[in-house]
Design a protein around this motif. Structure first.
Motif, PDB file in Angstrom:
ATOM      1  N   ASN A   1      75.965  42.517  38.844  1.00 42.83           N
ATOM      2  CA  ASN A   1      76.166  41.143  39.316  1.00 42.83           C
ATOM      3  C   ASN A   1      75.107  40.167  38.828  1.00 42.83           C
ATOM      4  OD1 ASN A   1      74.215  42.096  41.097  1.00 42.83           O
ATOM      5  ND2 ASN A   1      75.776  42.630  42.608  1.00 42.83           N
ATOM      6  N   ASN A   2      74.097  40.695  38.127  1.00 41.21           N
ATOM      7  CA  ASN A   2      73.098  39.835  37.472  1.00 41.21           C
ATOM      8  C   ASN A   2      72.274  40.694  36.520  1.00 41.21           C
ATOM      9  OD1 ASN A   2      71.354  41.295  39.082  1.00 41.21           O
ATOM     10  ND2 ASN A   2      71.118  39.668  40.587  1.00 41.21           N
ATOM     11  N   LEU A   3      71.278  40.085  35.887  1.00 41.23           N
ATOM     12  CA  LEU A   3      70.459  40.806  34.910  1.00 41.23           C
ATOM     13  C   LEU A   3      69.738  41.988  35.560  1.00 41.23           C
ATOM     14  CD1 LEU A   3      69.076  41.153  32.143  1.00 41.23           C
ATOM     15  CD2 LEU A   3      67.514  39.292  32.758  1.00 41.23           C
ATOM     16  N   ASP A   4      69.109  41.764  36.724  1.00 43.49           N
ATOM     17  CA  ASP A   4      68.324  42.843  37.336  1.00 43.49           C
ATOM     18  C   ASP A   4      69.170  44.056  37.709  1.00 43.49           C
ATOM     19  OD1 ASP A   4      65.998  41.540  36.962  1.00 43.49           O
ATOM     20  OD2 ASP A   4      65.618  41.028  39.062  1.00 43.49           O
ATOM     21  N   SER A   5      70.392  43.815  38.160  1.00 50.00           N
ATOM     22  CA  SER A   5      71.234  44.956  38.544  1.00 50.00           C
ATOM     23  C   SER A   5      71.575  45.804  37.314  1.00 50.00           C
ATOM     24  CB  SER A   5      72.505  44.478  39.256  1.00 50.00           C
ATOM     25  OG  SER A   5      73.326  43.750  38.363  1.00 50.00           O
ATOM     26  N   PHE A   6      71.649  45.167  36.165  1.00 52.32           N
ATOM     27  CA  PHE A   6      71.845  45.906  34.912  1.00 52.32           C
ATOM     28  C   PHE A   6      70.573  46.641  34.507  1.00 52.32           C
ATOM     29  CE2 PHE A   6      70.600  45.278  30.412  1.00 52.32           C
ATOM     30  CZ  PHE A   6      71.233  46.384  29.877  1.00 52.32           C
ATOM     31  N   LEU A   7      69.438  45.943  34.580  1.00 49.61           N
ATOM     32  CA  LEU A   7      68.181  46.529  34.087  1.00 49.61           C
ATOM     33  C   LEU A   7      67.838  47.831  34.820  1.00 49.61           C
ATOM     34  CD1 LEU A   7      66.089  43.248  33.592  1.00 49.61           C
ATOM     35  CD2 LEU A   7      66.895  44.776  31.770  1.00 49.61           C
ATOM     36  N   ASN A   8      68.131  47.898  36.132  1.00 50.95           N
ATOM     37  CA  ASN A   8      67.866  49.141  36.877  1.00 50.95           C
ATOM     38  C   ASN A   8      68.583  50.322  36.238  1.00 50.95           C
ATOM     39  OD1 ASN A   8      66.266  47.910  38.769  1.00 50.95           O
ATOM     40  ND2 ASN A   8      67.982  47.433  40.136  1.00 50.95           N
ATOM     41  N   ILE A   9      69.831  50.117  35.869  1.00 52.64           N
ATOM     42  CA  ILE A   9      70.648  51.194  35.288  1.00 52.64           C
ATOM     43  C   ILE A   9      70.206  51.469  33.849  1.00 52.64           C
ATOM     44  CG2 ILE A   9      73.014  51.742  34.565  1.00 52.64           C
ATOM     45  CD1 ILE A   9      73.564  51.445  37.341  1.00 52.64           C
ATOM     46  N   TYR A  10      69.840  50.414  33.149  1.00 55.64           N
ATOM     47  CA  TYR A  10      69.409  50.523  31.742  1.00 55.64           C
ATOM     48  C   TYR A  10      68.108  51.335  31.648  1.00 55.64           C
ATOM     49  CZ  TYR A  10      67.152  48.259  27.550  1.00 55.64           C
ATOM     50  OH  TYR A  10      66.475  47.965  26.397  1.00 55.64           O
ATOM     51  N   TYR A  11      67.123  51.027  32.512  1.00 55.93           N
ATOM     52  CA  TYR A  11      65.856  51.777  32.454  1.00 55.93           C
ATOM     53  C   TYR A  11      66.065  53.227  32.882  1.00 55.93           C
ATOM     54  CZ  TYR A  11      63.570  47.328  31.603  1.00 55.93           C
ATOM     55  OH  TYR A  11      63.197  46.126  31.043  1.00 55.93           O
ATOM     56  N   GLN A  12      66.969  53.449  33.813  1.00 56.30           N
ATOM     57  CA  GLN A  12      67.284  54.818  34.223  1.00 56.30           C
ATOM     58  C   GLN A  12      67.840  55.606  33.029  1.00 56.30           C
ATOM     59  OE1 GLN A  12      70.873  55.503  36.719  1.00 56.30           O
ATOM     60  NE2 GLN A  12      69.331  55.866  38.272  1.00 56.30           N
ATOM     61  N   GLY A  13      68.700  54.957  32.246  1.00 55.56           N
ATOM     62  CA  GLY A  13      69.281  55.600  31.065  1.00 55.56           C
ATOM     63  C   GLY A  13      68.232  56.010  30.046  1.00 55.56           C
ATOM     64  N   THR A  14      67.195  55.161  29.882  1.00 54.25           N
ATOM     65  CA  THR A  14      66.182  55.444  28.848  1.00 54.25           C
ATOM     66  C   THR A  14      65.430  56.751  29.122  1.00 54.25           C
ATOM     67  OG1 THR A  14      64.430  54.204  29.986  1.00 54.25           O
ATOM     68  CG2 THR A  14      65.764  52.974  28.409  1.00 54.25           C
ATOM     69  N   LYS A  15      65.469  57.223  30.376  1.00 54.28           N
ATOM     70  CA  LYS A  15      64.669  58.412  30.734  1.00 54.28           C
ATOM     71  C   LYS A  15      65.132  59.691  30.042  1.00 54.28           C
ATOM     72  CE  LYS A  15      63.215  56.569  35.165  1.00 54.28           C
ATOM     73  NZ  LYS A  15      63.564  56.485  36.591  1.00 54.28           N
ATOM     74  N   VAL A  16      66.331  59.715  29.494  1.00 53.78           N
ATOM     75  CA  VAL A  16      66.795  60.923  28.796  1.00 53.78           C
ATOM     76  C   VAL A  16      66.221  61.007  27.380  1.00 53.78           C
ATOM     77  CG1 VAL A  16      68.939  60.988  30.156  1.00 53.78           C
ATOM     78  CG2 VAL A  16      68.953  59.937  27.854  1.00 53.78           C
TER      79      VAL A  16
END
Ligand code: HPA
Ligand code: ZN
Length: 333
Positions: free
Chosen positions: A58-73
């Motif tokens: 629903n905004n940039l921050d809600s995306f960034l949480n999921i995006y940074y989680q993805g980078t952990k792999v």
């Protein structure tokens, strides 16, 4: 052939540039799963379908949480190579002949991954892209603006060993509350070290941030910048100096900057004579690579052939290619 299918064919077959792409944002769910399994990293999804259904923002921050989680792999140099190579294959498919990609080293170094691991994996894949497909590229290192300037200085220090691979620095992550002026000293140092500068500004943040990016960070391009139409003086300035705006239509709708593609202001920005073009931002999360962005925005705004051509030419003009290389490609359009 109808007018539209002509334009779609033109978009697909024309050589193109991409100037706003986060390499971590090209991590497709299947590679995320593969790397999670290989590296024994737990991810909060049971299936690829579950991943995709989590991509409602629903905004940039809600995306960034999921995006940074993805980078952990992403752990090894080979992981960064595989991530980048997968994007190179998308470039080939979309007829992208030159790309300037962002990476977010603080998102990796802060979880214990060596800076060299990240940059070498990305760089080797781009070198192979040049050798095998003649796709050229530049790498831009982004500072995470939700972190402090000191953290930025530490990562800039690491980048100094890789000046041969990194052409410039940028600014991304959570925009509101993290104005460009927070990083004025850092960008000054980066410029002294010979890096070009760009910054995300006016994606969802205020027009003052675009002014600051220009005046304080001395940027060569504004990433997004779609809020600019709220300030007439700024529009005049952008028109006068022809500073490029790297607009990302599908991203803007996914992050609710515009509630649908038909409401996007790209055509208005074009009509005002600003230097604007289309990019994909984080295509694995936003539902489309460059051609999809172009085809969908063309249809939503009913862009004519001249407007599409202007967007593609602007992209070459706004790149960090040499004047010779730019003219060479533009003559082919
Ligand atoms: N905006 C800001 N930061 C980002 C983005 C974006 O669209 N994608 C990845 N980091
Ligand atoms: Zn971006």
């Amino acid at each position: 052939m109808s007018g539209n299918s002509n334009i779609i064919e033109y978009i697909k077959k024309t050589p193109k540039t991409e100037l706003h792409l986060h390499i971590e944002g090209t991590l497709e769910p299947n590679l995320m799963f593969e790397l999670a399994r290989k590296n024994k990293i737990s991810i909060p999804y049971k299936s690829i379908e579950e991943v995709k259904s989590a991509y409602n923002f629903n905004n940039l921050d809600s995306f960034l949480n999921i995006y940074y989680q993805g980078t952990k792999v992403l752990i090894t140099e080979q992981d960064f190579f595989d991530l980048t190579w997968a994007y190179v294959l998308k470039c080939k498919k979309d007829n992208i002949v030159h790309t300037e990609i962002f990476f977010d080293p603080q998102a990796h170094v802060d979880r214990g991954i060596d800076f060299n691991t990240v940059i070498n994996g990305i760089f080797k894949a781009l070198k192979k892209a040049k050798d095998e497909f003649n796709i050229t590229s530049n790498i831009i290192m982004c500072f995470l603006r939700h972190l402090d300037e000191d953290s930025g200085f530490k990562i800039l220090d690491k980048a100094l060993n890789h000046k041969d691979k990194i052409i410039g620095v940028g600014l991304d992550s959570s925009e509101i509350g993290n104005p460009p002026k927070k990083f004025e000293r850092l960008f000054k140092k980066a410029i002294e070290e010979g890096f070009l500068t760009v910054a995300h500004a006016g994606e969802e943040g205020p027009t003052e941030y675009i002014w600051e990016a220009i005046n304080l960070l001395k940027v060569k391009r504004i990433d997004h910048g779609v809020q600019c139409l709220k300030d007439e003086k700024l529009v005049e300035k952008l028109k006068q100096i022809q500073i490029p705006l790297t607009v990302c239509p599908l991203s803007n709708v996914k992050l609710c900057v515009f509630n649908k593609l038909e409401k996007h202001n790209l055509k208005e920005i074009l009509k005002k004579g600003l230097m604007v073009m289309v990019n994909s931002d984080d295509p694995a999360y936003f539902g489309g690579y460059l051609n999809d962005n172009l085809i969908k925005i063309q249809s939503a705004l009913n862009l004519n052939m001249n407007e599409v051509k202007t967007l593609l030419i602007n992209s070459f003009k706004s790149s960090f290619l040499s004047e010779n290389e730019k003219n060479n490609w533009i003559s082919k359009l």
